[in-house]
Design a protein around this motif. Structure first.
Motif, short mmCIF file in Angstrom:
data_model
loop_
_atom_site.label_atom_id
_atom_site.label_comp_id
_atom_site.label_asym_id
_atom_site.label_seq_id
_atom_site.Cartn_x
_atom_site.Cartn_y
_atom_site.Cartn_z
N HIS A 1 -4.02 7.98 13.11
CA HIS A 1 -5.22 8.23 12.30
C HIS A 1 -4.95 8.05 10.80
O HIS A 1 -5.82 7.59 10.07
N ASP A 2 -3.76 8.39 10.33
CA ASP A 2 -3.41 8.24 8.91
C ASP A 2 -2.40 7.12 8.70
O ASP A 2 -1.58 7.16 7.77
N PHE A 3 -2.44 6.12 9.55
CA PHE A 3 -1.54 4.97 9.47
C PHE A 3 -1.55 4.38 8.07
O PHE A 3 -0.51 3.96 7.54
N GLY A 4 -2.71 4.34 7.43
CA GLY A 4 -2.85 3.74 6.12
C GLY A 4 -2.14 4.47 5.01
O GLY A 4 -1.97 3.93 3.90
N LYS A 5 -1.71 5.70 5.25
CA LYS A 5 -1.00 6.44 4.21
C LYS A 5 0.43 5.96 4.01
O LYS A 5 1.11 6.40 3.08
N TYR A 6 0.89 5.06 4.87
CA TYR A 6 2.19 4.44 4.63
C TYR A 6 2.13 3.42 3.50
O TYR A 6 3.16 2.98 3.01
N ALA A 7 0.94 3.04 3.08
CA ALA A 7 0.79 2.05 2.03
C ALA A 7 1.34 2.58 0.70
O ALA A 7 1.13 3.74 0.36
N PRO A 8 2.02 1.75 -0.07
CA PRO A 8 2.58 2.19 -1.35
C PRO A 8 1.53 2.75 -2.31
O PRO A 8 1.82 3.71 -3.04
N ASP A 9 0.30 2.18 -2.30
CA ASP A 9 -0.69 2.68 -3.25
C ASP A 9 -1.17 4.08 -2.88
O ASP A 9 -1.52 4.87 -3.75
N TRP A 10 -1.15 4.41 -1.59
CA TRP A 10 -1.51 5.77 -1.21
C TRP A 10 -0.42 6.75 -1.64
O TRP A 10 -0.70 7.83 -2.17
N GLN A 11 0.82 6.38 -1.41
CA GLN A 11 1.92 7.24 -1.83
C GLN A 11 1.92 7.44 -3.34
O GLN A 11 2.17 8.54 -3.84
N GLU B 1 -22.32 9.68 -0.09
CA GLU B 1 -23.01 10.96 -0.11
C GLU B 1 -22.09 12.15 0.12
O GLU B 1 -22.46 13.29 -0.12
N ARG B 2 -20.87 11.89 0.57
CA ARG B 2 -19.91 12.98 0.80
C ARG B 2 -18.87 13.06 -0.30
O ARG B 2 -17.97 13.88 -0.26
N ARG B 3 -18.97 12.21 -1.30
CA ARG B 3 -18.00 12.23 -2.38
C ARG B 3 -18.30 13.36 -3.36
O ARG B 3 -19.42 13.82 -3.48
N THR B 4 -17.28 13.79 -4.06
CA THR B 4 -17.43 14.77 -5.13
C THR B 4 -16.75 14.20 -6.37
O THR B 4 -16.36 13.04 -6.40
N THR B 5 -16.60 15.01 -7.37
CA THR B 5 -15.95 14.53 -8.59
C THR B 5 -14.44 14.47 -8.45
O THR B 5 -13.76 13.97 -9.34
N ARG B 6 -13.90 15.00 -7.35
CA ARG B 6 -12.45 14.95 -7.17
C ARG B 6 -11.98 13.53 -6.95
O ARG B 6 -12.70 12.67 -6.45
N ARG B 7 -10.75 13.27 -7.30
CA ARG B 7 -10.18 11.94 -7.13
C ARG B 7 -10.07 11.59 -5.65
O ARG B 7 -9.82 12.45 -4.81
N ARG B 8 -10.27 10.33 -5.35
CA ARG B 8 -10.15 9.85 -3.99
C ARG B 8 -9.01 8.85 -3.89
O ARG B 8 -8.86 7.96 -4.73
N GLY B 9 -8.23 8.98 -2.84
CA GLY B 9 -7.15 8.02 -2.62
C GLY B 9 -7.68 6.74 -2.00
O GLY B 9 -8.84 6.65 -1.62
N PRO B 10 -6.82 5.73 -1.89
CA PRO B 10 -7.21 4.47 -1.25
C PRO B 10 -7.58 4.68 0.22
O PRO B 10 -7.22 5.69 0.83
N ASP B 11 -8.28 3.71 0.77
CA ASP B 11 -8.67 3.74 2.19
C ASP B 11 -7.41 3.90 3.05
O ASP B 11 -6.49 3.10 2.97
N HIS B 12 -7.39 4.95 3.87
CA HIS B 12 -6.21 5.15 4.72
C HIS B 12 -6.56 5.20 6.20
O HIS B 12 -5.68 5.48 7.03
#
Length: 240
Positions: free
Chosen positions: A50-60, A85-96
């Motif tokens: 499910h979080d396979f994309g978190k191996y990406a360098p930009d996510w790290q 519609e579910r976003r807030t002002t908090r920072r969001r990481g890259p698509d993971h």
């Protein structure tokens, strides 16, 4: 280098949750939840990817940047795959979440298993998509390139995990309409198992005081709700 799933405010990165630990915990919990309806092995693989994309360098890098900024915070578990519609002002990481779905599309032979994993993994933060929308997402050249680039950093054990040979027999009901409904139901049940496992494991790590996690232990088992539910339904019937 160690890949991380979540950072925690005020903690050095050595105390962050590793991605390997998070994936294993979610996989095992999702498998346990889904075992009651025959989906344990499939849910385990969906949880593992499910979080396979978190191996990406930009996510790290996002995790480290969130802690190094002027306002430190626990890095969000959501990414740019989250609906606006579910976003807030908090920072969001890259698509993971797209990467794990592409991994399923490229490696799983059984069509029903493959589609289930695709739907669930791609949707675990943004909600289940229509097939056409999901296909457009998984064939996006930019997302495919990003997936291929992160493969070099993925834990070999995560990549090598075998998929189950098929979905449970009840999904293969005769008749096109019944079969489609059974498959949709199965996807939603696997989705629920993975999302719950992901949320609870993330909460467990970020819940510094342990208060929220402790409260869950006081909930009744689902079986204990059957008697009051039946009594309530009988009361409704008597008043109808």
């Amino acid at each position: 280098m160690t890949a991380y799933a979540h950072s925690k405010e005020g903690c050095p990165h050595e105390e962050w949750q590793t991605l390997h630990e998070h994936l294993l915990r979610v996989a095992n919990d999702a498998s346990r939840y889904a075992s009651f309806f025959g989906g344990g092995e499939l849910a385990k693989l969906a949880g593992l990817w499910h979080d396979f994309g978190k191996y990406a360098p930009d996510w790290q890098q996002f995790l480290f940047d969130a802690q190094a900024g002027s306002t430190r915070e626990d890095a969000s578990v959501l990414g740019d795959d989250t609906p606006d519609e579910r976003r807030t002002t908090r920072r969001r990481g890259p698509d993971h979440s797209t990467a794990g779905a592409i991994q399923a599309r490229r490696t799983i032979a059984n069509a029903a298993v493959r589609k289930t994993i695709e739907f669930v993994v791609a949707a675990h933060h943004g909600g289940l998509a229509d097939r056409s929308d999901l296909d457009r997402r998984l064939t996006d050249p930019e997302k495919i390139s990003r997936y291929e680039g992160l493969l070099r950093g993925v834990d070999p054990a995560v990549v090598a995990t075998n998929a189950p040979s098929d979905v449970p027999p009840f999904v293969h009901r005769s008749g096109a309409q019944d079969g489609a409904r059974a498959f949709e139901f199965f996807v939603r049940m696997i989705f629920s198992a993975v999302v719950d496992a992901d949320f609870i494991d993330t909460e467990r790590f970020l819940d510094v005081t342990g208060a929220r996690t402790s409260n869950r232990s006081e909930w009744l088992l689902l079986s204990e709700y059957i008697r009051p539910l039946e009594a309530h339904l009988q009361d409704l019937g008597a008043r109808a």
